[in-house]
Design an enzyme around this catalytic site. Structure first.
Site, PDB file in Angstrom:
ATOM      1  N   ARG A 181       0.848  -1.192   0.000  1.00 15.31           N
ATOM      2  CA  ARG A 181       0.000   0.000   0.000  1.00 15.31           C
ATOM      3  C   ARG A 181       0.886   1.245   0.000  1.00 15.31           C
ATOM      4  NH1 ARG A 181      -2.047  -3.618   3.871  1.00 15.31           N
ATOM      5  NH2 ARG A 181      -4.138  -4.432   3.388  1.00 15.31           N
ATOM      6  N   LYS A 205      -2.018  -2.915   7.961  1.00 17.38           N
ATOM      7  CA  LYS A 205      -3.211  -2.541   8.713  1.00 17.38           C
ATOM      8  C   LYS A 205      -3.288  -3.316  10.019  1.00 17.38           C
ATOM      9  CE  LYS A 205      -6.264  -1.047   4.962  1.00 17.38           C
ATOM     10  NZ  LYS A 205      -7.566  -1.271   4.285  1.00 17.38           N
ATOM     11  N   HIS A 275      -2.913   2.419  -5.587  1.00 16.88           N
ATOM     12  CA  HIS A 275      -3.686   1.205  -5.330  1.00 16.88           C
ATOM     13  C   HIS A 275      -3.926   0.434  -6.622  1.00 16.88           C
ATOM     14  CE1 HIS A 275      -5.370  -0.654  -1.787  1.00 16.88           C
ATOM     15  NE2 HIS A 275      -6.412  -1.060  -2.480  1.00 16.88           N
ATOM     16  N   ARG A 278      -1.070  -1.717  -7.066  1.00 15.87           N
ATOM     17  CA  ARG A 278      -1.224  -2.873  -6.171  1.00 15.87           C
ATOM     18  C   ARG A 278      -2.153  -3.901  -6.818  1.00 15.87           C
ATOM     19  NH1 ARG A 278      -1.221  -4.408  -0.582  1.00 15.87           N
ATOM     20  NH2 ARG A 278      -3.253  -5.044   0.246  1.00 15.87           N
ATOM     21  N   HIS A 301      -3.590  -9.254   3.282  1.00 13.47           N
ATOM     22  CA  HIS A 301      -5.030  -9.346   3.515  1.00 13.47           C
ATOM     23  C   HIS A 301      -5.305 -10.269   4.694  1.00 13.47           C
ATOM     24  CE1 HIS A 301      -6.046  -8.230  -0.935  1.00 13.47           C
ATOM     25  NE2 HIS A 301      -5.908  -7.174  -0.173  1.00 13.47           N
ATOM     26  N   TYR A 310      -9.219 -10.668  -7.223  1.00 13.70           N
ATOM     27  CA  TYR A 310      -8.249 -10.657  -8.313  1.00 13.70           C
ATOM     28  C   TYR A 310      -8.403 -11.872  -9.216  1.00 13.70           C
ATOM     29  CZ  TYR A 310      -6.286  -6.978  -5.506  1.00 13.70           C
ATOM     30  OH  TYR A 310      -6.131  -5.818  -4.781  1.00 13.70           O
TER      31      TYR A 310
END
Length: 329
Positions: A181, A205, A275, A278, A301, A310
């Site tokens: 990110r 995150k 993004h 990404r 994730h 994806y």
């Protein structure tokens, strides 16, 4: 109510370890909810109930809020309600039965592999800005970039453009080569890079740490940046930051987004965000045969469901190729 908002924000930040952006969004939603509750006659927090929360969400929807925004606001209400019940501010978890509107998951826009390569290599080829543009236009990071003969605005004190170009090349290589990110890339320190193993340590995150490998092109860009670029931009306030702004501070994500957009225009590729790079990295990994679980780990994730989108992108590309090429499509 004001004290409850402050305590909830502190809980999100210190206990739940949420990002500054998440805390700001949830607090904004909560203030809106409590303001609506007061307007409906709730004089104190314990008077908040499910009907008031649903009324608030209905009002937001009538004002044109998007489904994704509605989903976030419902999540904010549920999170606050659960916390307030645990801390004794509410007798019941009033928002627990609240259902979130299901957000439409649109397929992300991705670059082709050749387009991504053209973007990443653009800083080595030309100055930012579309063909025919005034070459004296300032770089998005504030570094003056001169005409094609190599002269620059360095004498005017705008910073060394060659160093900025090396930084931009590394930024693009990291974003596409690792799929991190933009906030993760800008948050990297020099000590987070293991050059012997070609791995970067990323803080994602929720404070989750992961190691992400990078390739030989990114290593070359890193070597050039550390040797010739970063020392030229180094300032007393640089600290251990890997990527520096034109004035020596840690590169800001907002500036980094503008840099990516500028180089996309210079490379003649579709407009793309960090993004989007990404998304492109993840899609190209899967198209190249990478395991879905491995891509999940690389992207950081927490749920495989976030990575599965994806696979939909890859299927869409396969379907488009089928329609174009098969005689009975």
């Amino acid at each position: 109510m004001r004290e409850a908002v402050d305590d909830f924000a502190d809980h999100l930040s210190r206990v739940r370890n949420r990002s500054v952006h998440t805390v700001r969004a949830y607090v904004t939603d909560l203030v809106s909810l409590l303001d609506h509750a007061v307007r409906m006659g709730c004089a104190e927090l314990p008077e908040l109930d499910l009907a008031v929360v649903r009324s608030w969400l209905a009002k937001q929807r009538s004002m044109g809020a998007a489904r994704t925004t509605m989903a976030r606001r419902a999540a904010a209400a549920r999170t606050f309600s659960a916390w307030a019940h645990r801390t004794g501010l509410l007798a019941d978890d009033v928002a627990a039965p609240l259902a979130s509107p299901r957000a439409r998951r649109e397929l992300p826009t991705v670059l082709r592999a050749d387009q991504a390569a053209a973007l990443v290599e653009a800083p080595s080829q030309q100055r930012p800005g579309p063909p025919g543009a005034d070459r004296s236009t300032a770089h998005p990071d504030g570094a003056g970039l001169g005409p094609d003969d190599g002269t620059t605005a360095e004498a005017a004190g705008d910073g060394p453009p060659d160093a900025v170009l090396l930084r931009d090349r590394l930024l693009l290589e990291l974003l596409y080569g690792t799929g991190v990110r933009i906030s993760e890339a800008c948050g990297l320190d020099v000590t987070d890079v293991d050059q012997a193993r070609r791995v970067v340590r990323v803080l994602g995150k929720g404070g989750r740490e992961r190691s992400v490998p990078y390739g030989v092109p990114a290593q070359r860009a890193l070597d050039a940046w550390l040797r010739d670029g970063r020392p030229a931009l180094l300032a007393p306030g640089s600290g251990r930051a890997l990527l520096l702004g034109a004035r020596g501070g840690r590169l800001n994500p907002t500036t980094a987004r503008r840099i990516v957009a500028a180089w996309a225009g210079a490379a003649g590729v579709p407009r793309v965000t960090p993004h989007g790079l990404r998304h492109s990295a993840a899609t190209h990994l899967l198209e190249g045969g990478a395991d879905l679980r491995a891509v999940q780990e690389l992207l950081g994730h927490s749920s495989l469901a976030s990575t599965q989108i994806y696979t939909h992108v890859s299927v869409e590309r396969l379907r488009a190729a089928y329609r174009q090429a098969h005689p009975r499509a």
